[in-house]
Design a protein around this motif. Structure first.
Motif, PDB file in Angstrom:
ATOM      1  N   SER A  15      35.905  39.844  25.944  1.00 54.64           N
ATOM      2  CA  SER A  15      36.350  40.027  27.331  1.00 54.64           C
ATOM      3  C   SER A  15      35.940  38.821  28.152  1.00 54.64           C
ATOM      4  O   SER A  15      34.954  38.139  27.843  1.00 54.64           O
ATOM      5  CB  SER A  15      35.783  41.314  27.942  1.00 54.64           C
ATOM      6  N   ASP A  74      35.658  37.898  32.413  1.00 54.14           N
ATOM      7  CA  ASP A  74      35.768  38.360  33.801  1.00 54.14           C
ATOM      8  C   ASP A  74      35.873  37.130  34.700  1.00 54.14           C
ATOM      9  O   ASP A  74      34.889  36.419  34.914  1.00 54.14           O
ATOM     10  CB  ASP A  74      34.547  39.203  34.176  1.00 54.14           C
ATOM     11  N   VAL A 130      32.114  35.233  33.816  1.00 50.34           N
ATOM     12  CA  VAL A 130      31.329  35.470  32.608  1.00 50.34           C
ATOM     13  C   VAL A 130      32.263  35.852  31.459  1.00 50.34           C
ATOM     14  O   VAL A 130      33.410  36.243  31.678  1.00 50.34           O
ATOM     15  CB  VAL A 130      30.286  36.593  32.806  1.00 50.34           C
ATOM     16  N   LEU A 131      31.746  35.729  30.230  1.00 51.67           N
ATOM     17  CA  LEU A 131      32.457  36.205  29.053  1.00 51.67           C
ATOM     18  C   LEU A 131      31.511  37.045  28.218  1.00 51.67           C
ATOM     19  O   LEU A 131      30.285  36.907  28.322  1.00 51.67           O
ATOM     20  CB  LEU A 131      33.012  35.057  28.228  1.00 51.67           C
ATOM     21  N   THR A 132      32.072  37.913  27.388  1.00 51.99           N
ATOM     22  CA  THR A 132      31.275  38.766  26.509  1.00 51.99           C
ATOM     23  C   THR A 132      31.622  38.447  25.069  1.00 51.99           C
ATOM     24  O   THR A 132      32.803  38.379  24.705  1.00 51.99           O
ATOM     25  CB  THR A 132      31.539  40.256  26.791  1.00 51.99           C
ATOM     26  N   GLU A 145      30.899  39.421  20.901  1.00 47.86           N
ATOM     27  CA  GLU A 145      30.489  40.498  20.000  1.00 47.86           C
ATOM     28  C   GLU A 145      30.292  39.903  18.610  1.00 47.86           C
ATOM     29  O   GLU A 145      31.214  39.288  18.043  1.00 47.86           O
ATOM     30  CB  GLU A 145      31.551  41.589  19.963  1.00 47.86           C
ATOM     31  N   ARG A 193      26.837  43.134  21.414  1.00 48.68           N
ATOM     32  CA  ARG A 193      27.505  42.362  22.457  1.00 48.68           C
ATOM     33  C   ARG A 193      26.490  41.737  23.413  1.00 48.68           C
ATOM     34  O   ARG A 193      25.469  42.344  23.730  1.00 48.68           O
ATOM     35  CB  ARG A 193      28.477  43.241  23.246  1.00 48.68           C
ATOM     36  N   ARG A 194      26.850  40.530  23.888  1.00 47.20           N
ATOM     37  CA  ARG A 194      26.042  39.870  24.904  1.00 47.20           C
ATOM     38  C   ARG A 194      26.973  39.159  25.873  1.00 47.20           C
ATOM     39  O   ARG A 194      28.044  38.673  25.481  1.00 47.20           O
ATOM     40  CB  ARG A 194      25.058  38.879  24.284  1.00 47.20           C
ATOM     41  N   THR A 195      26.552  39.064  27.111  1.00 47.96           N
ATOM     42  CA  THR A 195      27.358  38.435  28.156  1.00 47.96           C
ATOM     43  C   THR A 195      26.697  37.135  28.598  1.00 47.96           C
ATOM     44  O   THR A 195      25.471  37.084  28.783  1.00 47.96           O
ATOM     45  CB  THR A 195      27.522  39.382  29.356  1.00 47.96           C
TER      46      THR A 195
END
Length: 283
Positions: free
Chosen positions: A46, A48, A53-55, A57, A63-65
């Motif tokens: 994802s 935003d 930011v991006l996420t 996996e 998962r980490r942002t």
């Protein structure tokens, strides 16, 4: 003897990073990215744009942002990530200019034998602008009469009959007018069963365009001694000495028409009536 200390250390770009300089890249979904400060590696799931930011996996589902920007590797090369730009295709129109439901991907139908006659070029152009898409879908051709005086003779030449109807749109169809007398003559003739003559009350089709579209509250009253179109141009302060001026004035008016909402109901109903008449499957 070989130089065991190698070449001059200052001969190249000694400031260049070992993996190369970071290049701009977009954080497209599905791209595998490594964050250099944490060594976290995962797929972009994802982005935003508002929070910047991006996420990611990883292969274990963790998962980490992270903030977008520098500090990432793609296939071992440093990159500066930005949010992808998605340009939406314009939505297909749901309505035609006449207000009918638009049929996406529809092809023009083979022309019917039936026809719609209009008095002149300006009438034909206005009908095309508002109802053109509908007419092509129905396979209806619009032809110009260049005046209503010879309508009976032109109808005899066309020879209307079953499956070969004619709808006629005329200007200034009001009691006592020349147009009303011609319409009555056609209706009483042997051809009348297969011909429908309707019209609007305006002296000219120009006035079937709402006057507000050209900045007027109402179309000016023009004395009968003055040619109506030239009188209108004079009242609006537009050039009107030559026929080319009149043609330009009409194009100026026509350019203000986009949909049926720009025309008077007295015209809209009559054209719809003619389309129904010439496309009647039981005719």
């Amino acid at each position: 003897m070989s130089d065991r200390y190698g070449s001059d250390v200052l001969s190249g770009d000694w400031r260049a990073p070992r993996r190369g300089r970071a290049q701009p890249a977009t954080a497209d979904l599905g791209t595998v990215v490594e964050e250099v400060t944490t060594d976290f590696c995962g797929e972009v799931v994802s982005v935003d744009r508002d929070l910047h930011v991006l996420t990611l996996e990883d292969r274990h589902g963790k998962r980490r942002t992270f903030p977008l920007g520098a500090g990432f590797l793609i296939e071992g090369r440093p990159v500066v990530l930005s949010a992808p730009v998605h340009v939406r295709a314009p939505a297909a129109p749901t309505r035609t200019a006449s207000g009918s439901v638009a049929v996406a991907g529809a092809r023009a139908r083979v022309a019917r034998a039936s026809r719609i006659f209009v008095e002149g070029k300006h009438d034909a152009e206005l009908v095309e602008k508002v109802w053109g898409e509908d007419l092509r879908l129905e396979g209806v051709v619009v032809e110009m009469l260049h005046g209503v005086d010879d309508l009976p003779a032109q109808l005899r030449d066309f020879a209307p009959g079953p499956g070969r109807r004619v709808g006629v749109l005329v200007d200034h169809l009001v009691p006592g007018s020349k147009e009303s007398r011609v319409a009555a003559e056609v209706a009483a003739s042997p051809l009348g069963e297969h011909v429908l003559v309707v019209g609007h009350p305006f002296v000219d089709v120009w006035a079937a365009v709402k006057p507000q579209r050209v900045g007027l509250e109402a179309w000016p009253e023009i004395p009968r001694s003055v040619e109506w179109k030239r009188g209108i141009c004079a009242a609006l302060g537009w050039p009107h000495a030559e026929q080319a001026d009149i043609a330009r004035a009409w194009q100026r008016i026509l350019a203000r028409v986009s949909t049926y909402a720009d025309c008077e109901p007295a015209l809209l109903g009559r054209v719809e009536e003619l389309i129904d008449f010439v496309t009647d499957p039981d005719a």
